[in-house]
Design an enzyme around this catalytic site. Structure first.
Site, PDB file in Angstrom:
ATOM      1  N   HIS A  21      37.958  50.802  20.607  1.00 15.67           N
ATOM      2  CA  HIS A  21      38.323  51.437  21.866  1.00 15.67           C
ATOM      3  C   HIS A  21      39.550  50.708  22.389  1.00 15.67           C
ATOM      4  CE1 HIS A  21      37.745  53.728  25.549  1.00 15.67           C
ATOM      5  NE2 HIS A  21      38.218  52.649  26.147  1.00 15.67           N
ATOM      6  N   CYS A  22      40.649  51.427  22.549  1.00 17.57           N
ATOM      7  CA  CYS A  22      41.899  50.817  22.990  1.00 17.57           C
ATOM      8  C   CYS A  22      41.949  50.805  24.515  1.00 17.57           C
ATOM      9  CB  CYS A  22      43.090  51.591  22.433  1.00 17.57           C
ATOM     10  SG  CYS A  22      44.672  50.880  22.892  1.00 17.57           S
ATOM     11  N   PRO A  23      41.956  49.618  25.127  1.00 16.36           N
ATOM     12  CA  PRO A  23      41.991  49.573  26.591  1.00 16.36           C
ATOM     13  C   PRO A  23      43.346  49.990  27.158  1.00 16.36           C
ATOM     14  CG  PRO A  23      42.082  47.360  25.670  1.00 16.36           C
ATOM     15  CD  PRO A  23      41.856  48.294  24.522  1.00 16.36           C
TER      16      PRO A  23
END
Length: 142
Positions: A83-85
């Site tokens: 999950h790319c913040p």
């Protein structure tokens, strides 16, 4: 060249962040169906191998291989990487290539900027040295 790198980087960033990365949508299963799915091993035979399919109690679905439930998005994702913040989405099956190309073009663009900056610094220092040596020669002639 700089404009080209900028356009490529922006395109890959937009392609990676827009669209479905591989979300497996939630379905409403009856209690009897969910009990049946959680109670047994879900096996699939393919290419001479056997794959164990897992069940997600949150989404009420059977996961395909390499799928994970993302806690941030609260949804199951097929071929989940992370999950790319920064983008606020998962990097998975359908946007992994675009994300990888975004990272590669950003690095290439950074190397290009460093190379051009170093070349400019070297050229400026050579020019300053030449001006100083000319100034020393003119003082010597006077």
């Amino acid at each position: 060249i700089s404009v080209g790198f900028n356009c490529l980087t922006s395109c890959f960033l937009n392609l990676a962040s827009i669209g479905n990365p591989g979300y497996l949508w939630k379905v409403k299963a009856t209690e009897q169906e969910s009990n049946r799915l959680t109670g047994s091993q879900n096996l699939i035979v393919h290419k001479g191998g056997v794959t164990v399919m897992k069940y997600c109690r949150t989404c009420n679905i059977i996961w395909p291989p390499w799928s994970v439930h993302c806690k941030e998005c609260d949804i199951c994702v097929e071929r989940f990487d992370h999950h790319c913040p920064f983008l606020g989405i998962c990097i998975a099956k359908w946007n992994y290539f675009y994300f990888l190309m975004y990272i590669i073009t950003t690095h290439l663009y950074s190397y290009y900027v460093i190379l051009i900056t170093a070349a400019e610094i070297i050229l400026c220092s050579v020019e300053i040295d030449q001006n100083e040596s000319i100034g020393d020669q003119t003082e010597h002639w006077l």
